[in-house]
Design an enzyme around this catalytic site. Structure first.
Site, PDB file in Angstrom:
ATOM      1  N   TYR A   1      34.611   5.091  10.502  1.00 18.66           N
ATOM      2  CA  TYR A   1      35.892   5.286   9.809  1.00 18.66           C
ATOM      3  C   TYR A   1      35.657   5.315   8.296  1.00 18.66           C
ATOM      4  O   TYR A   1      36.136   6.214   7.602  1.00 18.66           O
ATOM      5  CB  TYR A   1      36.865   4.165  10.178  1.00 18.66           C
ATOM      6  CG  TYR A   1      38.233   4.318   9.540  1.00 18.66           C
ATOM      7  CD1 TYR A   1      39.184   5.164  10.100  1.00 18.66           C
ATOM      8  CD2 TYR A   1      38.567   3.614   8.387  1.00 18.66           C
ATOM      9  CE1 TYR A   1      40.441   5.304   9.515  1.00 18.66           C
ATOM     10  CE2 TYR A   1      39.824   3.749   7.803  1.00 18.66           C
ATOM     11  CZ  TYR A   1      40.757   4.598   8.371  1.00 18.66           C
ATOM     12  OH  TYR A   1      41.992   4.744   7.786  1.00 18.66           O
TER      13      TYR A   1
ATOM     14  N   ASN B   1      47.251  14.134   7.266  1.00 18.19           N
ATOM     15  CA  ASN B   1      47.543  12.722   7.516  1.00 18.19           C
ATOM     16  C   ASN B   1      46.956  12.215   8.834  1.00 18.19           C
ATOM     17  O   ASN B   1      46.620  11.031   8.931  1.00 18.19           O
ATOM     18  CB  ASN B   1      49.072  12.543   7.516  1.00 18.19           C
ATOM     19  CG  ASN B   1      49.501  11.235   8.136  1.00 18.19           C
ATOM     20  OD1 ASN B   1      49.418  10.183   7.502  1.00 18.19           O
ATOM     21  ND2 ASN B   1      49.931  11.280   9.395  1.00 18.19           N
TER      22      ASN B   1
ATOM     23  N   ALA C   1      55.748  17.676  22.764  1.00 15.83           N
ATOM     24  CA  ALA C   1      56.942  16.916  23.181  1.00 15.83           C
ATOM     25  C   ALA C   1      57.199  15.764  22.198  1.00 15.83           C
ATOM     26  O   ALA C   1      58.347  15.502  21.813  1.00 15.83           O
ATOM     27  CB  ALA C   1      56.751  16.379  24.596  1.00 15.83           C
TER      28      ALA C   1
ATOM     29  N   ASP D   1      50.789  16.578  20.545  1.00 18.83           N
ATOM     30  CA  ASP D   1      51.612  16.635  21.754  1.00 18.83           C
ATOM     31  C   ASP D   1      52.986  17.169  21.316  1.00 18.83           C
ATOM     32  O   ASP D   1      53.751  16.471  20.646  1.00 18.83           O
ATOM     33  CB  ASP D   1      51.709  15.211  22.329  1.00 18.83           C
ATOM     34  CG  ASP D   1      52.588  15.133  23.560  1.00 18.83           C
ATOM     35  OD1 ASP D   1      53.474  15.994  23.723  1.00 18.83           O
ATOM     36  OD2 ASP D   1      52.399  14.189  24.342  1.00 18.83           O
TER      37      ASP D   1
ATOM     38  N   ASP E   1      46.578  20.132  17.049  1.00 18.15           N
ATOM     39  CA  ASP E   1      45.524  19.130  17.268  1.00 18.15           C
ATOM     40  C   ASP E   1      44.434  19.408  16.251  1.00 18.15           C
ATOM     41  O   ASP E   1      43.780  20.453  16.290  1.00 18.15           O
ATOM     42  CB  ASP E   1      44.979  19.264  18.699  1.00 18.15           C
ATOM     43  CG  ASP E   1      43.873  18.252  18.987  1.00 18.15           C
ATOM     44  OD1 ASP E   1      43.277  17.702  18.032  1.00 18.15           O
ATOM     45  OD2 ASP E   1      43.601  18.016  20.178  1.00 18.15           O
TER      46      ASP E   1
ATOM     47  N   SER F   1      41.538   6.116   2.689  1.00 15.48           N
ATOM     48  CA  SER F   1      41.625   4.665   2.880  1.00 15.48           C
ATOM     49  C   SER F   1      40.677   3.966   1.915  1.00 15.48           C
ATOM     50  O   SER F   1      39.605   4.504   1.605  1.00 15.48           O
ATOM     51  CB  SER F   1      41.216   4.332   4.322  1.00 15.48           C
ATOM     52  OG  SER F   1      40.926   2.956   4.437  1.00 15.48           O
TER      53      SER F   1
HETATM   54  P1  NAP Z   1      49.063   5.915  13.372  1.00 17.48           P
HETATM   55  O1  NAP Z   1      50.336   5.171  13.354  1.00 17.48           O
HETATM   56  O2  NAP Z   1      48.008   5.519  14.340  1.00 17.48           O
HETATM   57  O3  NAP Z   1      49.389   7.481  13.519  1.00 17.48           O
HETATM   58  C1  NAP Z   1      48.331   8.384  13.587  1.00 17.48           C
HETATM   59  C2  NAP Z   1      48.889   9.770  13.761  1.00 17.48           C
HETATM   60  O4  NAP Z   1      47.774  10.683  13.817  1.00 17.48           O
HETATM   61  C3  NAP Z   1      49.655   9.939  15.087  1.00 17.48           C
HETATM   62  O5  NAP Z   1      50.716  10.823  14.887  1.00 17.48           O
HETATM   63  C4  NAP Z   1      48.600  10.568  15.995  1.00 17.48           C
HETATM   64  O6  NAP Z   1      49.145  11.351  17.044  1.00 17.48           O
HETATM   65  C5  NAP Z   1      47.927  11.474  14.978  1.00 17.48           C
HETATM   66  N1  NAP Z   1      46.653  12.011  15.465  1.00 17.48           N
HETATM   67  C6  NAP Z   1      45.547  11.349  15.863  1.00 17.48           C
HETATM   68  N2  NAP Z   1      44.601  12.230  16.260  1.00 17.48           N
HETATM   69  C7  NAP Z   1      45.145  13.466  16.131  1.00 17.48           C
HETATM   70  C8  NAP Z   1      44.694  14.777  16.376  1.00 17.48           C
HETATM   71  N3  NAP Z   1      43.476  15.020  16.901  1.00 17.48           N
HETATM   72  N4  NAP Z   1      45.499  15.826  16.085  1.00 17.48           N
HETATM   73  C9  NAP Z   1      46.728  15.609  15.571  1.00 17.48           C
HETATM   74  N5  NAP Z   1      47.243  14.391  15.346  1.00 17.48           N
HETATM   75  C10 NAP Z   1      46.445  13.331  15.619  1.00 17.48           C
HETATM   76  O7  NAP Z   1      48.347   5.842  11.935  1.00 17.48           O
HETATM   77  P2  NAP Z   1      48.942   5.689  10.453  1.00 17.48           P
HETATM   78  O8  NAP Z   1      48.774   4.281  10.055  1.00 17.48           O
HETATM   79  O9  NAP Z   1      50.257   6.365  10.348  1.00 17.48           O
HETATM   80  O10 NAP Z   1      47.819   6.524   9.652  1.00 17.48           O
HETATM   81  C11 NAP Z   1      48.078   7.768   9.031  1.00 17.48           C
HETATM   82  C12 NAP Z   1      46.928   8.043   8.072  1.00 17.48           C
HETATM   83  O11 NAP Z   1      46.828   6.980   7.118  1.00 17.48           O
HETATM   84  C13 NAP Z   1      45.557   8.118   8.749  1.00 17.48           C
HETATM   85  O12 NAP Z   1      44.799   9.153   8.174  1.00 17.48           O
HETATM   86  C14 NAP Z   1      44.936   6.775   8.436  1.00 17.48           C
HETATM   87  O13 NAP Z   1      43.514   6.815   8.442  1.00 17.48           O
HETATM   88  C15 NAP Z   1      45.504   6.506   7.059  1.00 17.48           C
HETATM   89  N6  NAP Z   1      45.487   5.101   6.675  1.00 17.48           N
HETATM   90  C16 NAP Z   1      46.230   4.192   7.356  1.00 17.48           C
HETATM   91  C17 NAP Z   1      46.206   2.868   6.964  1.00 17.48           C
HETATM   92  C18 NAP Z   1      47.015   1.809   7.657  1.00 17.48           C
HETATM   93  O14 NAP Z   1      46.871   0.620   7.303  1.00 17.48           O
HETATM   94  N7  NAP Z   1      47.871   2.138   8.605  1.00 17.48           N
HETATM   95  C19 NAP Z   1      45.398   2.468   5.881  1.00 17.48           C
HETATM   96  C20 NAP Z   1      44.661   3.429   5.189  1.00 17.48           C
HETATM   97  C21 NAP Z   1      44.730   4.747   5.600  1.00 17.48           C
HETATM   98  P3  NAP Z   1      49.343  10.760  18.563  1.00 17.48           P
HETATM   99  O15 NAP Z   1      50.672  10.057  18.554  1.00 17.48           O
HETATM  100  O16 NAP Z   1      49.299  11.987  19.407  1.00 17.48           O
HETATM  101  O17 NAP Z   1      48.199   9.809  18.819  1.00 17.48           O
END
Ligand code: NAP
Length: 253
Positions: free
Chosen positions: A179, A87, A37, A35, A60, A133
């Site tokens: 996942y 990411n 914006a 998005d 996207d 992960s």
């Molecule tokens: P988050 O806060 O949910 O943020 C996810 C991000 O991915 C958001 O910017 C979201 O955009 C974006 N996204 C989702 N689908 C998308 C698409 N089709 N195209 C472009 N952007 C997209 O997650 P996070 O915790 O920062 O996670 C980041 C990475 O770390 C992920 O790969 C996740 O699997 C990995 N990870 C996270 C954790 C954890 O504990 N948080 C643990 C292990 C691994 P929108 O705002 O538009 O939805």
């Protein structure tokens, strides 16, 4: 000359934090956001916080057209990439077959699509960091699929076909959820791309942020977003290739 990083899903969470860290240390940062914006708001926020150079790119990761348009815009701006961070990810969307498809399309096919789409823009000697992960550990898979993903003769085409079949089968039969499978496959893809891109000295690694307090990780997670982003940051300047790392130390695939 400043180096340029492109981070997908950088409008919030770990990607957003990482963008701030790189901007603070002199990188030019491209904030990938589906998005635009939200991407622009993130840029405004991070410019204010860091005084760095950032720009939003509509991206996207589930859309071939979106990736192609983003790559064309970067090419038009004569922008080359020194670090790509795959990411963007989704978790918990995996309810029913649509959730399985969305999870694989975002977490596995997304990094592949973006990597191939940006390949000509990546400088020789660049890095690619796939955010993985611990839930993608091979130890979570049943023996048969653990063997297939770790098979040293596995090709990229065969891996893609395995993931298509997993989606077709409704995400069952691997011993863990969509996942976990998406991240296990991302780890395997990391190893294969590292080999493919070695002639250009492009290093490809997977980095795990740990369990982090973001929208995805929830408020009960033990690690801060700074700790998570720092763990991912390792991949951006890693000298190694083909590894999986948490906090700069190799972890088992
Ligand atoms: P988050 O806060 O949910 O943020 C996810 C991000 O991915 C958001 O910017 C979201 O955009 C974006 N996204 C989702 N689908 C998308 C698409 N089709 N195209 C472009 N952007 C997209 O997650 P996070 O915790 O920062 O996670 C980041 C990475 O770390 C992920 O790969 C996740 O699997 C990995 N990870 C996270 C954790 C954890 O504990 N948080 C643990 C292990 C691994 P929108 O705002 O538009 O939805």
């Amino acid at each position: 000359m400043a180096r340029t990083a492109l981070i997908t899903g950088a409008n919030r969470g770990i990607g957003h934090q990482l963008a701030g860290m790189l901007a603070t240390t002199g990188w030019d940062v491209l904030i990938g956001a589906r998005d635009l914006a939200k991407g622009k708001s993130a840029v405004a926020r991070l410019r204010k916080a860091t005084g760095g150079r950032l720009k939003a790119v509509e991206l996207d990761v589930t859309s071939d057209a979106s990736v192609a348009t983003a790559a064309q815009k970067l090419r038009d701006g004569a922008i080359q990439i020194d670090a790509l961070v795959n990411n963007a990810g989704v978790y918990g969307a995996a309810r029913g077959p649509d959730g399985v498809a969305l999870t694989l399309d975002t977490n596995f096919f997304g990094p592949l699509r973006v990597t191939l789409g940006m390949l000509l823009l990546l400088r020789d000697g660049a890095t690619i960091t796939n955010v993985t992960s611990g839930l993608g550990s091979l130890s979570n898979l049943d023996a048969e699929h653990r063997r297939r993903l770790s098979d040293p003769t596995l090709t990229r085409d065969a891996l893609v076909e395995l993931m298509r079949a997993f989606v077709r089968d409704g995400g069952t039969g691997w011993g863990t959820d969509a996942y976990g499978v998406s991240k296990a496959a991302l780890n395997a893809l990391t190893r294969l791309l590292a080999r493919e891109l070695a002639p250009r000295n492009i290093r490809v690694n997977a980095t795990c942020p740990g369990w982090v307090r973001t929208e995805m990780g929830g408020r009960g997670a033990p690690r801060s977003v700074e700790e998570g982003a720092r763990s991912v940051l390792f991949g951006v300047t890693a000298a190694e290739t083909g590894g999986i790392f948490r906090d700069g130390a190799r972890i088992a695939p």
